[in-house]
Design a protein around this motif. Structure first.
Motif, PDB file in Angstrom:
ATOM      1  N   LEU A 403       7.869  -4.897  16.048  1.00  0.00           N
ATOM      2  CA  LEU A 403       7.318  -3.575  15.781  1.00  0.00           C
ATOM      3  C   LEU A 403       6.514  -3.072  16.971  1.00  0.00           C
ATOM      4  CD1 LEU A 403       8.183  -4.386  12.906  1.00  0.00           C
ATOM      5  CD2 LEU A 403       6.124  -3.234  12.070  1.00  0.00           C
ATOM      6  N   ASN A 404       6.842  -1.878  17.433  1.00  0.00           N
ATOM      7  CA  ASN A 404       6.089  -1.240  18.502  1.00  0.00           C
ATOM      8  C   ASN A 404       4.861  -0.537  17.937  1.00  0.00           C
ATOM      9  OD1 ASN A 404       7.677  -1.982  20.763  1.00  0.00           O
ATOM     10  ND2 ASN A 404       9.190  -0.429  20.226  1.00  0.00           N
ATOM     11  N   HIS A 405       4.005  -0.088  18.865  1.00  0.00           N
ATOM     12  CA  HIS A 405       2.714   0.491  18.482  1.00  0.00           C
ATOM     13  C   HIS A 405       2.801   1.992  18.260  1.00  0.00           C
ATOM     14  CE1 HIS A 405      -1.534   1.643  18.669  1.00  0.00           C
ATOM     15  NE2 HIS A 405      -1.167   2.550  19.553  1.00  0.00           N
ATOM     16  N   SER A 406       1.975   2.463  17.325  1.00  0.00           N
ATOM     17  CA  SER A 406       1.692   3.885  17.177  1.00  0.00           C
ATOM     18  C   SER A 406       0.238   4.020  16.758  1.00  0.00           C
ATOM     19  CB  SER A 406       2.594   4.527  16.123  1.00  0.00           C
ATOM     20  OG  SER A 406       2.163   5.863  15.856  1.00  0.00           O
ATOM     21  N   CYS A 407      -0.440   5.030  17.299  1.00  0.00           N
ATOM     22  CA  CYS A 407      -1.827   5.287  16.909  1.00  0.00           C
ATOM     23  C   CYS A 407      -1.910   5.915  15.522  1.00  0.00           C
ATOM     24  CB  CYS A 407      -2.517   6.190  17.933  1.00  0.00           C
ATOM     25  SG  CYS A 407      -2.647   5.450  19.581  1.00  0.00           S
ATOM     26  N   CYS A 408      -0.792   6.408  14.992  1.00  0.00           N
ATOM     27  CA  CYS A 408      -0.722   6.894  13.594  1.00  0.00           C
ATOM     28  C   CYS A 408       0.478   6.208  12.957  1.00  0.00           C
ATOM     29  CB  CYS A 408      -0.618   8.412  13.521  1.00  0.00           C
ATOM     30  SG  CYS A 408       0.729   9.116  14.490  1.00  0.00           S
ATOM     31  N   PRO A 409       0.398   4.909  12.649  1.00  0.00           N
ATOM     32  CA  PRO A 409       1.553   4.121  12.214  1.00  0.00           C
ATOM     33  C   PRO A 409       2.072   4.569  10.860  1.00  0.00           C
ATOM     34  CG  PRO A 409      -0.469   2.901  11.853  1.00  0.00           C
ATOM     35  CD  PRO A 409      -0.853   4.135  12.618  1.00  0.00           C
ATOM     36  N   ASN A 410       3.328   4.231  10.597  1.00  0.00           N
ATOM     37  CA  ASN A 410       3.918   4.538   9.295  1.00  0.00           C
ATOM     38  C   ASN A 410       3.999   3.305   8.406  1.00  0.00           C
ATOM     39  OD1 ASN A 410       5.978   3.179  10.612  1.00  0.00           O
ATOM     40  ND2 ASN A 410       7.262   5.001  10.887  1.00  0.00           N
ATOM     41  N   THR A 411       3.244   2.256   8.742  1.00  0.00           N
ATOM     42  CA  THR A 411       3.234   1.027   7.952  1.00  0.00           C
ATOM     43  C   THR A 411       1.805   0.549   7.719  1.00  0.00           C
ATOM     44  OG1 THR A 411       3.373  -0.365   9.935  1.00  0.00           O
ATOM     45  CG2 THR A 411       5.452   0.253   8.875  1.00  0.00           C
ATOM     46  N   SER A 412       1.661  -0.347   6.749  1.00  0.00           N
ATOM     47  CA  SER A 412       0.423  -1.068   6.487  1.00  0.00           C
ATOM     48  C   SER A 412       0.735  -2.557   6.468  1.00  0.00           C
ATOM     49  CB  SER A 412      -0.196  -0.660   5.148  1.00  0.00           C
ATOM     50  OG  SER A 412      -0.695   0.650   5.197  1.00  0.00           O
ATOM     51  N   LEU A 413      -0.193  -3.369   6.978  1.00  0.00           N
ATOM     52  CA  LEU A 413      -0.029  -4.819   7.009  1.00  0.00           C
ATOM     53  C   LEU A 413      -0.997  -5.473   6.034  1.00  0.00           C
ATOM     54  CD1 LEU A 413       1.443  -4.068   9.669  1.00  0.00           C
ATOM     55  CD2 LEU A 413       0.425  -6.116  10.695  1.00  0.00           C
ATOM     56  N   ALA A 414      -0.511  -6.479   5.307  1.00  0.00           N
ATOM     57  CA  ALA A 414      -1.360  -7.263   4.419  1.00  0.00           C
ATOM     58  C   ALA A 414      -1.044  -8.737   4.633  1.00  0.00           C
ATOM     59  CB  ALA A 414      -1.140  -6.877   2.960  1.00  0.00           C
ATOM     60  N   HIS A 660      -0.575   0.188  -0.266  1.00  0.00           N
ATOM     61  CA  HIS A 660      -0.875  -0.590   0.939  1.00  0.00           C
ATOM     62  C   HIS A 660      -0.873  -2.104   0.716  1.00  0.00           C
ATOM     63  CE1 HIS A 660      -1.949   2.888   3.425  1.00  0.00           C
ATOM     64  NE2 HIS A 660      -2.500   3.385   2.341  1.00  0.00           N
ATOM     65  N   SER A 661      -1.236  -2.548  -0.494  1.00  0.00           N
ATOM     66  CA  SER A 661      -1.413  -3.988  -0.721  1.00  0.00           C
ATOM     67  C   SER A 661      -0.437  -4.580  -1.711  1.00  0.00           C
ATOM     68  CB  SER A 661      -2.849  -4.265  -1.197  1.00  0.00           C
ATOM     69  OG  SER A 661      -3.785  -3.790  -0.246  1.00  0.00           O
ATOM     70  N   GLY A 662       0.367  -3.748  -2.371  1.00  0.00           N
ATOM     71  CA  GLY A 662       1.380  -4.271  -3.260  1.00  0.00           C
ATOM     72  C   GLY A 662       0.871  -4.568  -4.663  1.00  0.00           C
ATOM     73  N   PRO A 663       1.772  -4.936  -5.566  1.00  0.00           N
ATOM     74  CA  PRO A 663       1.416  -5.111  -6.978  1.00  0.00           C
ATOM     75  C   PRO A 663       0.568  -6.341  -7.262  1.00  0.00           C
ATOM     76  CG  PRO A 663       3.705  -5.721  -6.602  1.00  0.00           C
ATOM     77  CD  PRO A 663       3.209  -5.108  -5.330  1.00  0.00           C
ATOM     78  N   ARG A 664       0.462  -7.283  -6.319  1.00  0.00           N
ATOM     79  CA  ARG A 664      -0.328  -8.493  -6.556  1.00  0.00           C
ATOM     80  C   ARG A 664      -1.734  -8.403  -5.976  1.00  0.00           C
ATOM     81  NH1 ARG A 664       4.862 -10.455  -5.526  1.00  0.00           N
ATOM     82  NH2 ARG A 664       5.781 -11.614  -7.261  1.00  0.00           N
ATOM     83  N   CYS A 665      -2.132  -7.221  -5.569  1.00  0.00           N
ATOM     84  CA  CYS A 665      -3.480  -7.020  -5.043  1.00  0.00           C
ATOM     85  C   CYS A 665      -4.507  -7.420  -6.112  1.00  0.00           C
ATOM     86  CB  CYS A 665      -3.652  -5.554  -4.654  1.00  0.00           C
ATOM     87  SG  CYS A 665      -5.314  -5.089  -4.169  1.00  0.00           S
ATOM     88  N   PRO A 666      -5.468  -8.303  -5.807  1.00  0.00           N
ATOM     89  CA  PRO A 666      -6.412  -8.774  -6.835  1.00  0.00           C
ATOM     90  C   PRO A 666      -7.255  -7.667  -7.444  1.00  0.00           C
ATOM     91  CG  PRO A 666      -7.101  -9.486  -4.627  1.00  0.00           C
ATOM     92  CD  PRO A 666      -5.714  -8.942  -4.499  1.00  0.00           C
ATOM     93  N   GLU A 667      -7.513  -6.587  -6.682  1.00  0.00           N
ATOM     94  CA  GLU A 667      -8.309  -5.492  -7.227  1.00  0.00           C
ATOM     95  C   GLU A 667      -7.589  -4.783  -8.376  1.00  0.00           C
ATOM     96  OE1 GLU A 667      -9.788  -6.148  -3.078  1.00  0.00           O
ATOM     97  OE2 GLU A 667      -7.828  -6.014  -4.049  1.00  0.00           O
ATOM     98  N   LEU A 668      -6.258  -4.841  -8.387  1.00  0.00           N
ATOM     99  CA  LEU A 668      -5.506  -4.180  -9.452  1.00  0.00           C
ATOM    100  C   LEU A 668      -5.797  -4.812 -10.811  1.00  0.00           C
ATOM    101  CD1 LEU A 668      -2.046  -3.602  -7.721  1.00  0.00           C
ATOM    102  CD2 LEU A 668      -3.761  -1.886  -8.299  1.00  0.00           C
ATOM    103  N   GLN A 669      -5.967  -6.116 -10.837  1.00  0.00           N
ATOM    104  CA  GLN A 669      -6.295  -6.777 -12.099  1.00  0.00           C
ATOM    105  C   GLN A 669      -7.674  -6.358 -12.588  1.00  0.00           C
ATOM    106  OE1 GLN A 669      -4.307  -8.773 -14.121  1.00  0.00           O
ATOM    107  NE2 GLN A 669      -6.020  -8.319 -15.491  1.00  0.00           N
TER     108      GLN A 669
END
Length: 680
Positions: A403-414, A660-669
């Motif tokens: 993955l190349n860089h962008s200062c306004c990316p179209n992805t999130s990393l977890a 950004h964090s998906g369905p298993r994000c602990p905050e969702l519970q």
């Protein structure tokens, strides 16, 4: 040193460095390494046990377990301190309700020679633990089975809508072949190799009890040095006091893969830094055959190289630790270049290894990826908790590096590290670690917004358009990665004559967020203006003052400096001083924390709503930063009994966290639990 300036091949640079490295250089390195710092030390183990006893008496059992663990790692084999530290740690683990871990430490204490006249204490504790363990064993076995399945995933997966593309300007990169929906998983990847970053303090801990001679306990004390999972009861390396592991499986795999050769170099590696250690690990893991294969396509190509004696020193020290790994002893390697006065006793394998380590060290500056984790900030008994992102390791991710860089990316990393934890706090990795051959670390890349077919998939290397102005971003990227960024955000700024703009993501909440921004001139409310809605205009007709997004961004950046000061006061439990500081600086987020600390939930929520406005304006209506802020606001509404505001906010928070964090994000519970409670 002048000879380096005419060298362009990495092999030649390494060869030249090897001829210049003398015994005096190695002696100097040893003098600054404090060679005994990673060695076993009975006296140091006894001091750690004494500190653990003090924490235990004050009922800070987490701090006690960490001190006893430090004693376990420092104690030499067959010393009297080793069984004593294990036994004491078992007591702390029992009070933390980690009953299986307590039983394991009791067995280790007995195995290592715990005094016979004290054995009755351990047997009493064993009986108490067995009562707790037997009651919940079936449920725990079921969870272990589920955890085992999670650990056997593939090394990396790319979604069907994405593919690897190539161009002379960008090299290999990832492109969307079909449209990708916001929140969809694009890529999961595991590291080829990773190294824990030492000295990164955990931001949550007990009061007073977590101090050692070198300061607070850091990630190297609380995480497995192979899989990075958190543990309060690590197993030590038998040879050094530094490395520790969550299980016998990780301990064994680390020894076979790299630690057998790293162990004698512990102090040297700490001085040389994480990148040097990561380069060495990658080289050891690759083996001679793979290194030879990789060298074929790069022969004759020029590589920008700078003099770096660390690879030479590493190989010289490695040659003193014993024979090379089995993967580096294949017969018939290519002949090394003439030594030109170098050490004649170097083997061909070691020469190739050193050259490969140097190449990795030069490349990792651009290709290594930080692994980050969200940690709770502040004291454990605080009424208000916030989360902070910390770097815990540096890794090589084979597919993520496309993955190349962008200062306004179209992805999130977890990132996820280690195994799941059961409700009692027990690490579920113990029973599955025997079958694990790779670090249990995973990065998941999700689409932060809709990505159309043909668009490149991009993520941010650090400098982000919502946090930093264009000139500074381009300077940092040029300095570290050697390219002038011409991404969407940087190009848009140049087209607009240097004014900072921010692409507005699609999503709800925009109108609500505008209401809290005040005009710099008359203090009236601001509203978005312009065809692309990237600027702001005062809603008062008598003023109509216009403000660019760059001005708003700069003011918010200045506020964040003051905010950090106020947060520090909060974490030192000085809310009154924090409130006075915040009133002067109008820092709504930390002011909300100050009110929440004394239980004034309504005032806290009111100020946090203002903070959410600023966060949304700076980072975007679909940003993870806004999601985290609204999550805190939902907690405040819940604690204050504001049923309607909490229920109306939860769906938006859930949307942003899932994005950004998906369905298993602990905050969702936690959100689900709040919603269930509010609905009765």
């Amino acid at each position: 040193m002048g000879a380096f300036h005419i060298l362009v091949e990495v092999d030649d640079v390494f060869k030249c460095a090897s001829t210049l490295t003398t015994q005096d250089d190695l002696d100097f390195l040893e003098s600054i390494c404090d060679g005994g710092s990673a060695q076993k030390d009975t006296e140091r183990a006894a001091k750690c046990r004494e500190k653990g006893n003090l924490s235990f008496k004050s009922r800070d059992y987490t701090a006690a377990a960490l001190h006893y663990s430090q004693g376990v790692c420092s104690a030499p084999l067959r010393s009297e301190q080793l069984p004593l530290c294990y036994a004491n740690r078992s007591a702390a683990l029992y009070h933390l309700q980690l009953h299986q871990e307590c039983l394991n430490d009791i067995d280790r204490a007995v195995k290592n020679g715990y005094p016979s006249h004290l054995l009755h204490k351990l047997e009493e504790r064993r009986t108490q633990c067995l009562t707790h363990v037997s009651g919940g064993q079936k449920e725990k076995d079921d969870r272990h089975g589920s955890a085992s399945k999670n650990h056997k995933g593939p090394g990396s997966e790319i979604c069907p809508q994405a593919a690897v593309g190539f161009s002379p300007e960008k090299g290999r990169h990832l492109v969307a072949e079909q449209g990708i929906a916001a929140g969809e998983v694009i890529l999961t990847d595991r590291p080829y190799s990773c190294v824990l970053i030492p000295g990164m303090e955990e931001v949550q801990g007990g009061r007073g009890g977590l101090e050692t001679e070198g300061g607070g306990f850091g990630t190297e004390h609380r995480r497995c040095h192979r899989c990075l999972s958190e543990t309060l009861c690590p197993l030590p390396c038998d040879g050094c006091s530094y490395s520790r592991y969550c299980s016998t499986g990780c301990q064994r795999d680390a020894w076979e893969e790299h630690h057998h050769w790293e162990c004698p170099l512990g102090a040297d590696l700490m001085v040389m830094g994480v990148m040097s250690q990561l380069a060495l690990r990658a080289t050891l893991k690759a083996g001679l055959k793979n290194i030879q294969t990789a060298r074929e396509p790069i022969r004759g190509k020029h590589t920008k190289s700078e003099p770096d004696s660390r690879s030479t020193t590493l190989v010289r020290r490695l040659s003193e630790t014993g024979p090379p790994p089995a993967s580096w002893t294949l017969g018939g390697p290519p002949a090394a270049p003439e030594e030109d006065g170098g050490n004649a006793d170097w083997s061909k394998e070691l020469w190739l290894m050193g050259s490969a380590v140097l190449r990795h060290m030069l490349q990792l500056r651009c290709n290594a990826q930080a692994i980050v984790s969200l940690q709770d900030a502040g004291a454990t008994n605080s009424l208000v908790q916030s989360r902070r992102e910390i770097r815990i390791a540096t890794a090589i991710f084979p597919t993520l590096s496309l993955l190349n860089h962008s200062c306004c990316p179209n992805t999130s990393l977890a990132f996820s590290t280690g195994a799941a934890v059961d409700p009692s706090g027990s690490d579920l990795s113990a029973d599955v670690s025997e079958s694990v051959s790779e670090p249990r670390v995973t990065v998941t890349v999700r689409a932060a917004r809709v990505i159309d077919a043909g668009q490149e998939i991009l993520h941010c290397y650090g400098p982000h358009s919502s946090r930093m102005v264009t000139r500074k971003r381009q300077h940092l990227l040029q300095e570290q990665y050697y390219f002038l960024c011409q991404c969407e955000a940087c190009s848009r700024t140049q087209e607009e004559g240097g004014t900072e703009g921010r692409q507005q993501p699609s999503g709800g909440g925009g109108a609500r967020l505008e209401a809290g921004l005040l005009c710099f001139k008359c203090k009236g409310s601001l509203k978005r203006s312009g065809a692309d809605r990237t600027g702001f205009m005062c809603s008062q007709s008598s003023c109509s003052h216009r403000v660019s997004s760059s001005e708003v961004s700069l003011v918010l950046q200045e506020i964040r400096v003051d905010l950090e000061k106020a947060v520090e006061l909060m974490e030192r439990e000085r809310p009154d001083e924090a409130r006075r500081t915040l009133c002067r600086g109008e820092l709504a987020d930390a002011l909300a924390r100050a009110y929440a600390t004394v239980g004034d939930w309504n005032n806290a929520a009111s100020h946090l709503e203002r903070s959410a406005v600023a966060i949304g304006s700076q980072y975007g209506d679909d940003s993870i930063e806004l999601g985290q802020q609204l999550f805190k606001l939902a907690q405040l509404h819940f604690n204050g009994g504001a049923r309607g505001p909490a229920l109306s906010l939860i769906p938006e928070v859930r949307r942003l966290l899932r994005l950004h964090s998906g369905p298993r994000c602990p905050e969702l519970q936690e959100l689900q639990d709040m919603e269930d409670c509010l609905r009765g």
